[in-house]
Scaffold this motif. Sequence first.
Motif: not given
Length: 182
Positions: A58-61, A87-89, A160-161, A177-179
Motif C-alpha cells: 500500500e506504500d507503493h501505489t 520510492p514510497t508514495n 535513504t534505503i 526519495g525519488v531519484l
Amino acid sequence: MKKILTLSLVVCSYILMSCNNIKEEPATTEAGVSQAGQSGVQDDLSQRNVVQVAVGSEDHTTLVKAVQAAELVNALSNAGPFTVFAPTNAAFDNLPAGTVEGLLAPEEKDDLADILQYHVSLGVFKAENLTDGQIIGQVNGGNITITRKDGKTMVNGTATIVASVPASNGMIHVIDGVLLPK
C-alpha cells in the motif's frame, strides 16, 4: 492404400485449417485490464516478483501506477535479476505539485520511463553488500552513487534505503526519495 493416403491427407488438411482459426486471447484481470506477456502468467506458488511485491504494498501505489503508465510491467516481471530502488508514495508526494500527474500523461511516457528505469539496476545488489562510494549502472544508462554514513545507506545522497525486500527476480530497496536522472 491410395484411398487411405488420400483420406489421411484430407483429415490432416482439415486439422491444419482448423488450427489457423484459433485465436489466443490475452488474459484479463477482474478489472478488465489485458495482461499479455510475462505479467499475465498466473503462479500462486512461487515467490512474488518485483512487480507483484510492489502491487501488494500500500506504500507503493504511485510507483505501480507509474510502472503501468510507462508500460514496464512485463519488463520488470521477467526473470531479471533486477534491483529496484522503489520510492514510497510519500517520496512522490514530496515532488513539486503536479509533477506526478504530468508524468502520468500519455505524452510524457518516454520521460516517465526514463525516470523509472533510473530506479532499476541489472543484477542483485543486497543492502549488506552496498559500499560507500559504489557506483551502480542503471537501466536507463545513468549511474547512481551509494553512500554509507552513520549506519544509513543513501542513494545519490538524497534517498535513504529504509527497507529491503527480496523477490523472485531480484531485490527491492524501499527508498524515501525519488531519484531523478541528470
